[in-house]
Design an enzyme around this catalytic site. Structure first.
Site, short mmCIF file in Angstrom:
data_model
loop_
_atom_site.label_atom_id
_atom_site.label_comp_id
_atom_site.label_asym_id
_atom_site.label_seq_id
_atom_site.Cartn_x
_atom_site.Cartn_y
_atom_site.Cartn_z
CD GLU A 17 -1.78 3.19 6.64
OE1 GLU A 17 -1.60 3.69 7.76
OE2 GLU A 17 -1.06 2.27 6.17
CG HIS A 22 0.79 10.60 -11.68
ND1 HIS A 22 1.76 11.12 -12.49
CD2 HIS A 22 0.63 9.31 -12.10
CE1 HIS A 22 2.17 10.21 -13.36
NE2 HIS A 22 1.49 9.10 -13.14
CD GLU A 47 -0.99 8.97 -16.59
OE1 GLU A 47 -0.84 9.18 -17.80
OE2 GLU A 47 -0.07 8.55 -15.84
CG HIS A 52 -0.30 -0.10 2.52
ND1 HIS A 52 -0.33 -1.26 3.28
CD2 HIS A 52 0.45 0.75 3.24
CE1 HIS A 52 0.34 -1.09 4.39
NE2 HIS A 52 0.84 0.13 4.40
#
Length: 385
Positions: free
Chosen positions: A177, A195, A243, A126
């Site tokens: 998270e 991004h 994106e 994550h």
């Protein structure tokens, strides 16, 4: 791929956030000099550091035992009866000398950490970052980007809340998270973070949905530079860019994290050797004066990947205080830490169990100062239970 180049920000950086598991060990750690500024700002602003989570799989390793065969007399192998081995004359009896055996070493050569990295079972677990309005962000991600709220936890005594969102269970999917620190409604994203990437079936349809929900579209649908993939850029309520990449069905819709680096060759070499990531793709755009390298643990259409971007002539970036880190699963945090050090990375949290929960982790900085946390695979699964 559409190029995005954030403008430098002069905003000051408040300190980092912390989850219950991470806060205890951070108090005990001795940070490197470059982190002292953040430590003093943490105390002033009462902001915690991030929570580190975990991962999937339960691999076990066994050391093979050496089998030592007993020496067998040649006569037994030939099937000769014992009575015929002795002479009638006792004076002719002689003790039989067993054949010599080559000495066997009980020492096992220690495996090279850099060689072991390529055998380790790793996955991007994550990505952690901070937001100013948790409920507003959750609403945007679920209604506009199609994510699901997987779990949420509030730690009032530490004055923060976490929310985990994604497109599937944490034990098999890359997730986000989100960390909300009580009373902090804005963060400096900086110019280094680029991004997140999300694969969607219809970019134009997703863009229209974002507009209908009041979201911000920073780049209308169009082909990525030098490619044939349709993409667009949108921003979440905190200004983090996403994106949108038009692809077919994929097992990992949350597919990309883009960070800017000051030396692309150096960064690629580090993530390859220290993290065991493969260089999946590299492209240069001399007319636009930038280059990108895609690093990951499998094909980018089926796995989350790290996109490293180098803008010609730019060697340093403002990292802000919004983006925090990527968590990666590993079979052995101790060997992982050794490999990172051998490749020039900085260990900012020595490998070992976290107080209270016994999840083994180690934290490091890459050559550009981007933070990553490696989490024991077995411990991660236990936490999810």
């Amino acid at each position: 791929m559409l190029r995005t180049m954030a403008l430098p920000s002069s905003s000051s950086s408040p300190p980092l956030s912390v989850s219950t598991q991470m806060k205890q060990h951070i108090k005990q750690d001795s940070f490197r000099p470059h982190s002292l500024k953040f430590s003093s700002m943490q105390k002033e602003n009462n902001i915690n550091d991030d929570n580190v989570a975990s991962f999937n799989q339960n691999p076990s390793r066994r050391l093979a035992l050496l089998k030592l065969g007993a020496a067998i007399p040649e006569s037994h192998l030939l099937g000769v009866r014992a009575s015929k081995l002795l002479s009638a004359d006792e004076n002719m009896m002689r003790p039989r000398t067993p054949p010599k055996m080559a000495p066997v070493s009980t020492a096992v050569a220690e495996e090279n950490p850099l060689e072991w990295v390529n055998k380790d079972k790793r996955r991007m677990l994550h990505v952690v970052y901070r937001v100013g309005d948790l409920e507003k962000t959750i609403k945007f991600y679920t209604e506009c980007l199609g994510m699901k709220l997987l779990r949420k936890r509030d730690i009032p005594e530490e004055r923060y809340t976490n929310a985990f969102l994604g497109y599937g269970p944490e034990d098999s999917h890359f997730t986000v998270e989100l960390t909300y620190n009580y009373g902090v409604d804005k963060y400096n994203i900086g110019t280094g973070f680029g991004h997140f990437g999300i694969a969607v079936e219809d970019v134009a349809k997703t863009v229209n949905l974002v507009k209908a929900k009041g979201g911000k579209v920073t780049s209308e649908p169009g082909l990525v530079e030098g490619g044939s993939t349709m993409s667009a850029f949108v921003e979440d309520p905190d200004g983090y860019k996403f994106e949108l990449l038009e692809r077919g069905l994929t097992p990992e819709p949350l597919c990309q994290v883009m960070l800017r680096v000051g030396d692309l060759d150096h960064a690629v070499n580090f993530y390859n050797k220290a993290f065991g990531m493969q260089l999946l793709q590299r492209r240069d755009f001399p007319e636009s004066k930038y280059a990108v390298a895609i690093m990951g643990y499998g094909p980018e259409d089926k796995n989350a990947v790290l996109e490293l971007t180098y803008n010609y002539g730019v060697t340093e970036y403002d990292k802000g205080n919004g983006y925090a880190q990527i968590a990666i699963g590993t079979d052995d945090v101790y060997k992982s830490a050794k490999a990172i050090e051998l490749c020039g990375g900085s260990i900012i949290r020595e490998p070992g169990p976290l107080p209270g929960i016994n999840t083994k982790i180690t934290a490091c900085l890459d050559p550009d100062g981007w933070k990553s946390v490696l989490v024991d695979n077995v411990d991660f699964l236990r936490e999810l239970e």
